[in-house]
Design a protein around this motif. Structure first.
Motif, PDB file in Angstrom:
ATOM      1  N   ARG A  72     -13.598 -82.300  34.471  1.00 29.49           N
ATOM      2  CA  ARG A  72     -13.703 -80.633  34.745  1.00 29.49           C
ATOM      3  C   ARG A  72     -13.898 -80.213  35.907  1.00 29.49           C
ATOM      4  O   ARG A  72     -13.594 -78.914  36.272  1.00 29.49           O
ATOM      5  CB  ARG A  72     -14.812 -80.109  33.705  1.00 29.49           C
ATOM      6  CG  ARG A  72     -14.294 -80.500  32.173  1.00 29.49           C
ATOM      7  CD  ARG A  72     -15.152 -80.047  31.166  1.00 29.49           C
ATOM      8  NE  ARG A  72     -14.791 -80.294  29.732  1.00 29.49           N
ATOM      9  CZ  ARG A  72     -14.366 -79.697  28.689  1.00 29.49           C
ATOM     10  NH1 ARG A  72     -14.444 -78.414  28.964  1.00 29.49           N
ATOM     11  NH2 ARG A  72     -13.978 -79.937  27.607  1.00 29.49           N
ATOM     12  N   ASP A  90     -17.316 -71.951  32.066  1.00 30.95           N
ATOM     13  CA  ASP A  90     -17.377 -73.320  31.387  1.00 30.95           C
ATOM     14  C   ASP A  90     -16.249 -73.480  30.695  1.00 30.95           C
ATOM     15  O   ASP A  90     -16.042 -74.548  29.804  1.00 30.95           O
ATOM     16  CB  ASP A  90     -18.595 -73.042  30.328  1.00 30.95           C
ATOM     17  CG  ASP A  90     -18.572 -71.841  29.445  1.00 30.95           C
ATOM     18  OD1 ASP A  90     -17.451 -70.921  29.758  1.00 30.95           O
ATOM     19  OD2 ASP A  90     -18.977 -71.563  28.244  1.00 30.95           O
ATOM     20  N   ARG A  91     -15.075 -72.500  30.802  1.00 29.65           N
ATOM     21  CA  ARG A  91     -13.819 -72.646  30.210  1.00 29.65           C
ATOM     22  C   ARG A  91     -12.607 -72.911  31.397  1.00 29.65           C
ATOM     23  O   ARG A  91     -11.577 -72.570  31.264  1.00 29.65           O
ATOM     24  CB  ARG A  91     -13.569 -71.657  29.315  1.00 29.65           C
ATOM     25  CG  ARG A  91     -14.392 -71.763  27.955  1.00 29.65           C
ATOM     26  CD  ARG A  91     -13.862 -70.877  26.887  1.00 29.65           C
ATOM     27  NE  ARG A  91     -14.120 -69.318  26.998  1.00 29.65           N
ATOM     28  CZ  ARG A  91     -13.359 -68.390  27.068  1.00 29.65           C
ATOM     29  NH1 ARG A  91     -12.202 -68.608  27.548  1.00 29.65           N
ATOM     30  NH2 ARG A  91     -13.941 -67.317  27.419  1.00 29.65           N
ATOM     31  N   ASP A 245      -6.446 -68.752  21.841  1.00 29.43           N
ATOM     32  CA  ASP A 245      -5.529 -69.846  22.344  1.00 29.43           C
ATOM     33  C   ASP A 245      -4.433 -69.391  23.057  1.00 29.43           C
ATOM     34  O   ASP A 245      -3.782 -70.474  23.782  1.00 29.43           O
ATOM     35  CB  ASP A 245      -5.430 -70.843  21.180  1.00 29.43           C
ATOM     36  CG  ASP A 245      -6.612 -71.433  20.730  1.00 29.43           C
ATOM     37  OD1 ASP A 245      -7.601 -71.522  21.329  1.00 29.43           O
ATOM     38  OD2 ASP A 245      -6.568 -71.872  19.463  1.00 29.43           O
ATOM     39  N   SER A 269      -9.028 -71.014  26.348  1.00 28.63           N
ATOM     40  CA  SER A 269     -10.098 -71.242  25.390  1.00 28.63           C
ATOM     41  C   SER A 269     -10.681 -72.509  25.397  1.00 28.63           C
ATOM     42  O   SER A 269     -10.187 -73.511  25.906  1.00 28.63           O
ATOM     43  CB  SER A 269      -9.158 -70.889  24.092  1.00 28.63           C
ATOM     44  OG  SER A 269      -8.432 -71.908  23.581  1.00 28.63           O
ATOM     45  N   THR A 270     -11.921 -72.754  24.705  1.00 27.88           N
ATOM     46  CA  THR A 270     -12.523 -74.108  24.624  1.00 27.88           C
ATOM     47  C   THR A 270     -11.421 -74.979  23.951  1.00 27.88           C
ATOM     48  O   THR A 270     -11.298 -76.015  24.348  1.00 27.88           O
ATOM     49  CB  THR A 270     -13.740 -73.924  23.749  1.00 27.88           C
ATOM     50  OG1 THR A 270     -14.724 -73.090  24.168  1.00 27.88           O
ATOM     51  CG2 THR A 270     -14.423 -75.113  23.751  1.00 27.88           C
ATOM     52  N   VAL A 273      -9.090 -75.997  26.590  1.00 23.09           N
ATOM     53  CA  VAL A 273      -9.447 -76.869  27.862  1.00 23.09           C
ATOM     54  C   VAL A 273      -9.811 -78.100  27.060  1.00 23.09           C
ATOM     55  O   VAL A 273      -9.534 -79.238  27.802  1.00 23.09           O
ATOM     56  CB  VAL A 273     -10.769 -76.154  28.225  1.00 23.09           C
ATOM     57  CG1 VAL A 273     -11.635 -77.161  29.000  1.00 23.09           C
ATOM     58  CG2 VAL A 273     -10.472 -74.828  28.878  1.00 23.09           C
ATOM     59  N   ASP A 274     -10.255 -78.277  25.999  1.00 22.55           N
ATOM     60  CA  ASP A 274     -10.523 -79.658  25.220  1.00 22.55           C
ATOM     61  C   ASP A 274      -9.113 -80.614  25.289  1.00 22.55           C
ATOM     62  O   ASP A 274      -9.112 -81.527  25.610  1.00 22.55           O
ATOM     63  CB  ASP A 274     -11.189 -79.702  24.046  1.00 22.55           C
ATOM     64  CG  ASP A 274     -12.705 -79.047  24.126  1.00 22.55           C
ATOM     65  OD1 ASP A 274     -13.100 -79.234  25.128  1.00 22.55           O
ATOM     66  OD2 ASP A 274     -13.300 -78.709  23.067  1.00 22.55           O
ATOM     67  N   THR A 277      -8.065 -81.376  28.809  1.00 22.31           N
ATOM     68  CA  THR A 277      -8.951 -82.692  29.262  1.00 22.31           C
ATOM     69  C   THR A 277      -8.550 -83.875  28.681  1.00 22.31           C
ATOM     70  O   THR A 277      -8.705 -84.948  29.280  1.00 22.31           O
ATOM     71  CB  THR A 277     -10.470 -82.023  29.064  1.00 22.31           C
ATOM     72  OG1 THR A 277     -10.674 -80.885  29.702  1.00 22.31           O
ATOM     73  CG2 THR A 277     -11.455 -83.179  29.868  1.00 22.31           C
TER      74      THR A 277
END
Length: 423
Positions: A72, A90-91, A245, A269-270, A273-274, A277
Motif C-alpha cells: 500500500r 487509509d484508502r 465503489d 473504496s475499501t 483498494v482491497d 491490492t
C-alpha cells in the motif's frame, strides 16, 4: 505581429499570410510543442531528491524501505497527498512511478477478475464500452483502444461532460462500464468540473453494476493563478449516494518532481483498494519504497507540497501568458480561431476553423514546428470537425515558445484564409 483587420481585402489577407509563411519556412526552425513534459528548469526544482534518502533506510513508521512488502506504500507519503486527491490516506495507495500504469492495471484486472459489485469478469462479456469526454487525453484513448474497449465520445461543456448525454448512455446500456475524467484543469481544454456535474456523476443510475469513474486527477496541484481551484469530493459524493465503489481516483508526482521517477497513487473504496491490492500482489511484492521515502523527505508535508508547486507555477505561468499574448495579438479579431485560457494544468486548446486542424499541423511541420497530431484529442484519432489543436507550452524555453507560437499563428492564418477565400 500581424496588423490585419476585418476591413482588409480578402486577397490582401491571403497574400500577406502566404508571404509570412514563406518567410517562416525559410528560418529553418526546429521546435516541438507536442507533449506536456516538464522543462529542465522544472526538473531542477527537485534536484534534492537525488541526494535522498542518504543513509536513512527506515520510514517514520519503522518500515525498512530496502526490503520487500508494503504493497500500500508508505503511510506518511499517502498522508501528504490525501487532501489534494480527496481520498482518506487509509484508502489511498502509493505505488510505482506512474498513474498511467495503475489505470492500465485496473483495466487488466477488471478483464481478468470480478470487480466488487459485479457478477462476471469483463473478459466474459460480449461487449465493453467507455464514455470518452472530448476533447480528451490521448493516452486514455490509447489505453481503451488497446484493450478493444469501444469508445463513445461525449461532448464537454464549461463544467465537464454533458451530463444529459452521460446519464442517458449509462442508464440504457449495461455494456458501458466506465468514463474517463480529468476533473481539474482537464487535458487539453482546462475545464474544471462543476459541483453539480460531480454530484450527478455520483448519483446517476447505471445499467452496469460495476460501472467505474476513472477519475484521473493529474493536475490536482497544478495551479496557475493566485486562487487555486477546488472541486467537489467525488469519493464522498459517491458514498453519500450509495455508490461507494464507483470512483477510481488516480494521481501522481510525474509533473511535480521527476517525470518517470515519481510516485503514482490510487484511491477508492475499501472494497476497491482491497481488490486492487490483492490482484497487484500477484505481480509485485511491493513498490519502490526507497523512492517513496525520497519523496517523503523532500516534500515533508502538505505545506511543503504547496510551496514546491508555487515554484513550479513561477516557471510555468510566464509560458502560458506568452501563449495567450501571441494568440490574441496574431489571431484576435480575425474570426479564424478560438482558444482556452486555463487557470491550471498543462495545456491550451486552440480551435481553428472546421476542416483546418490537420492542414495547420501539416503546414507547421513543414516549417519545423511539431505539434500533437490533429485528432489526438478524440477517440480513434478522429476529430469529426477537424478543428482541435492541443498546445503544450511547458517544455520549450520562453524564446523557443514565442517563435513556435508566432509560427503556429502564421499557419492558422494561412490555412484559415485559404479556406475562407479560396486557394
Amino acid at each position: 505581429m500581424t496588423t490585419e483587420s476585418n476591413a482588409d481585402a480578402p486577397a490582401e489577407l491571403l497574400d500577406r499570410a502566404r508571404r509570412d509563411y514563406k518567410e517562416l519556412t525559410a528560418r529553418g526552425l526546429k521546435l516541438d510543442l507536442t507533449r506536456g513534459k516538464p522543462a529542465p528548469e522544472q526538473l531542477d526544482l527537485s534536484e534534492g531528491l537525488l541526494s535522498l534518502p542518504g543513509d536513512r533506510h527506515h520510514a517514520p513508521d519503522g518500515t525498512d524501505v530496502r526490503n520487500y512488502g508494503g504493497l500500500r506504500g508508505l503511510p506518511e507519503l499517502r498522508e501528504i497527498f490525501s487532501d489534494v486527491l480527496q481520498v482518506p490516506a487509509d484508502r489511498l495507495l502509493a505505488a510505482g512511478n506512474s498513474s498511467l500504469e495503475l489505470m492500465h492495471d485496473c483495466l487488466v484486472h477488471a478483464f481478468l477478475s470480478v470487480l466488487p459489485g459485479a457478477e462476471t469478469r469483463w473478459a466474459d462479456q460480449e461487449r465493453i464500452a467507455f464514455l470518452c469526454p472530448v476533447p480528451g487525453y490521448d493516452r486514455h484513448f490509447a489505453l481503451t483502444e488497446r484493450f478493444g474497449i469501444e469508445m463513445i465520445p461525449v461532448p464537454m461543456d464549461d463544467s465537464g461532460p454533458d451530463m444529459d448525454v452521460v446519464e442517458r448512455l449509462v442508464a440504457e446500456d449495461p455494456a458501458v462500464k466506465g468514463i474517463w475524467c480529468v476533473p481539474k484543469y482537464s487535458n487539453p481544454n482546462g475545464v474544471v468540473y462543476g459541483d453539480e456535474t460531480i454530484a450527478r456523476l455520483a448519483r446517476m443510475t447505471t445499467a452496469a453494476p460495476d460501472f467505474r469513474i476513472f477519475w484521473d486527477n493529474a493536475y490536482a496541484a497544478h495551479h496557475l493563478t493566485d486562487e487555486p481551484v477546488e472541486i467537489a469530493d467525488l469519493s464522498a459524493a459517491c458514498a453519500e449516494s450509495g455508490n461507494p465503489d464507483r470512483p477510481f481516483v488516480f494521481g501522481s508526482t510525474s509533473k511535480i518532481t521527476f517525470a518517470g521517477a515519481g510516485v503514482g497513487f490510487f484511491g477508492s473504496s475499501t472494497a476497491n483498494v482491497d481488490w486492487l491490492t490483492a490482484n497487484s500482489s500477484k505481480r509485485s511484492i511491493g513498490p519502490d519504497k526507497v523512492n517513496q521515502l525520497r519523496h517523503l523527505l523532500f516534500l515533508r508535508d502538505a505545506e511543503g507540497l504547496r510551496i514546491h508547486m508555487e515554484r513550479q507555477r513561477s516557471l510555468l505561468q510566464p509560458k502560458f501568458d506568452t501563449v495567450q499574448r501571441i494568440l490574441e495579438a496574431e489571431l484576435g479579431g480575425t474570426g479564424l480561431a478560438e482558444w482556452t485560457t486555463p487557470t491550471g494544468g498543462y495545456f491550451v486548446t486552440l480551435e481553428v476553423g472546421e476542416g483546418c486542424a490537420k492542414e495547420v499541423v501539416r503546414r507547421a511541420a513543414e516549417a519545423g514546428i511539431v505539434l500533437t497530431p490533429a485528432g489526438a484529442t478524440h477517440p480513434y484519432g478522429d476529430d469529426p470537425r477537424d478543428a482541435t489543436i492541443r498546445i503544450a507550452p511547458s517544455f520549450p524555453s520562453l524564446e523557443e515558445l514565442e517563435k513556435a507560437m508566432l509560427g503556429l499563428t502564421t499557419c492558422v492564418r494561412l490555412v484559415g484564409y485559404e479556406k475562407r477565400h479560396g486557394n
